[in-house]
Design an enzyme around this catalytic site. Structure first.
Site, PDB file in Angstrom:
ATOM      1  CD  GLU A   1      -2.943  -0.587   2.524  1.00 33.05           C
ATOM      2  OE1 GLU A   1      -2.875   0.526   3.092  1.00 33.05           O
ATOM      3  OE2 GLU A   1      -3.699  -1.490   2.919  1.00 33.05           O
TER       4      GLU A   1
ATOM      5  CD  GLU B   1     -12.423   1.888  -0.276  1.00 36.10           C
ATOM      6  OE1 GLU B   1     -12.904   0.941   0.378  1.00 36.10           O
ATOM      7  OE2 GLU B   1     -11.195   2.077  -0.414  1.00 36.10           O
TER       8      GLU B   1
ATOM      9  CE  LYS C   1     -10.905   3.692   3.858  1.00 35.48           C
ATOM     10  NZ  LYS C   1      -9.673   3.899   3.087  1.00 35.48           N
TER      11      LYS C   1
ATOM     12  CD  GLU D   1      -8.000   6.377   6.278  1.00 34.15           C
ATOM     13  OE1 GLU D   1      -8.352   5.322   5.711  1.00 34.15           O
ATOM     14  OE2 GLU D   1      -6.806   6.689   6.408  1.00 34.15           O
TER      15      GLU D   1
END
Length: 406
Positions: A261, A315, A318, A324
């Site tokens: 990541e 997203e 989250k 985030e």
């Protein structure tokens, strides 16, 4: 946006990403209620030239959608499954249900068991890690799949105690026993060592000390390792070399290191400095450009870099700070989260000399203390809560070194 418009965007994106590299990977998270179907994600992944996808579970819809596409998959078993996977019977059942049916049509090449377990300070998890990995590997062996599917786990950079200079990289003493157990497993089974690395958190936590250009792969003065005389002009590559050094010090010099990541948010809260579309474009765009040159780090210039960018989509479900929910290269409708064009003039290329260094694509080191006595600085993130996993701990590089960069 209807599907014709979606695929029109996909075609445009293919033109915006003219330079790709075979080893580029993308993290495909799904903590959202507005994402396109897996079938519609396939052309999007292909449009950016990604040939590897990291999935945080073994979603059968995704694995089926990517059948016969030649896209390689790394699938995950979350920390909440570690205790259960200690039992070889459970591991056998999981592999039979989640892996075997998709092979060989879908190219599942790796299973990561647990995420950043060793730095969670939770012995109930860390004691389960190796047995779970062994059970999953044994299940693959029983099905005759161990040669095509490896078993690994991901680590936070907080496993490092020393990172500067990169040649002096060393793991934390308190993690040495469980870490060496997993390293022995990697060596015996031929699986890679996975690291999650986020220079963004180092910058966010040290705005006055960390030059932005240094973390965004932009031209900058950089630093030189006094032991090896290798020049580093970006943080990520120095982090990688610090990990290489730490592994070599324990006798695992040949163990491959993959970055499972790394990424940069395009939006954040007021206290999340640097989380902008412009910076996200520079970080991810420059990183892809560097990878396209098939160059390694200063310490390992001939080693192939396997890097998974976080993430494919923003997203919306989250938890945690705004950042985030804004790591995606794309919005859920398939449109770019920010301009995705990659131009030669905003990237440090292989033959570019920056700060007098010999490696224009060199890297900087992670921000860690010279010794454990100086302490760590924790930078929390909602990613610590995702899948009940703790995440990013950013360590500080000595202030003396930072001063040479500004």
């Amino acid at each position: 946006m209807d599907f014709p418009e979606f695929f029109c965007y996909v075609s445009i994106l293919a033109c915006l990403f003219p330079i790709m590299v075979n080893s580029i990977g993308i993290n495909y998270g799904q903590i959202a209620n507005n994402l396109p179907s897996p079938e519609d994600v396939v052309p999007l992944v292909k449009s950016i030239g990604a040939t590897k996808v990291k999935l945080y579970d073994a979603d059968p819809r995704v694995l089926k959608a990517f059948a016969n596409t030649d896209v390689e998959f790394m699938v995950g078993l979350g920390n909440e499954y570690l205790d259960k996977m200690r039992d070889p019977t459970n591991a056998q059942a999981w592999v039979k249900e989640n892996i075997q049916p998709h092979l060989p049509a879908t190219k599942i090449t790796s299973i990561f068991v647990g995420n950043e377990v060793l730095t969670l300070n939770d012995t109930s998890l860390s004691d389960c890690l190796l047995p779970a990995m062994q059970s999953v590997h044994a299940a693959l062996l029983n099905f005759g799949l161990d040669k095509q599917v490896t078993v690994t786990t991901t680590h936070s950079l907080a496993i490092l105690q020393t990172s500067y200079p990169p040649s002096a990289g060393a793991f934390r003493e308190d993690l040495m026993d469980p870490l060496c157990e997993t390293l022995n497993f990697h060596q015996k089974t031929g699986s890679p060592f996975l690291i999650n690395a986020y220079p963004y958190f180092a910058y966010k936590g040290n705005l006055e000390q960390v030059p932005l250009d240094f973390v965004l792969f932009q031209p900058n003065q950089g630093v030189t390792d006094p032991q090896t005389h290798l020049h580093y002009d970006n943080m990520l590559y120095a982090q990688i070399d610090a990990v290489y050094s730490a592994l070599a010090s324990l006798g695992y010099k040949k163990l491959p290191v993959h970055i499972s990541e790394t990424g940069w948010p395009s939006k954040g809260d007021e206290d999340e400095a640097g989380a902008t579309p412009e910076n996200a474009e520079k970080y991810n765009g420059n990183l892809i450009k560097l990878m396209s040159g098939k160059t390694g780090t200063p310490m390992r210039p001939n080693s192939d870099l396997n890097i998974y960018i976080f993430a494919l989509f923003n997203e919306n479900m989250k938890p945690g700070p705004t950042s985030e929910r804004n790591y995606g290269l794309f919005k859920p409708d398939g449109t770019p989260a920010y301009p995705l064009g990659i131009t030669p003039n905003n990237v440090v290329g292989r033959n570019t000399t920056v700060g007098g260094g010999s490696f224009g694509n060199a890297v900087t080191n992670p921000y860690y203390p010279m010794s454990s006595s100086t302490g760590y600085m924790s930078i929390s993130s909602a990613r610590q809560q995702r899948y009940q996993l703790l995440g990013h701990v950013v360590l500080m590089v000595p202030l003396l070194i930072i001063k040479t960069l500004v």
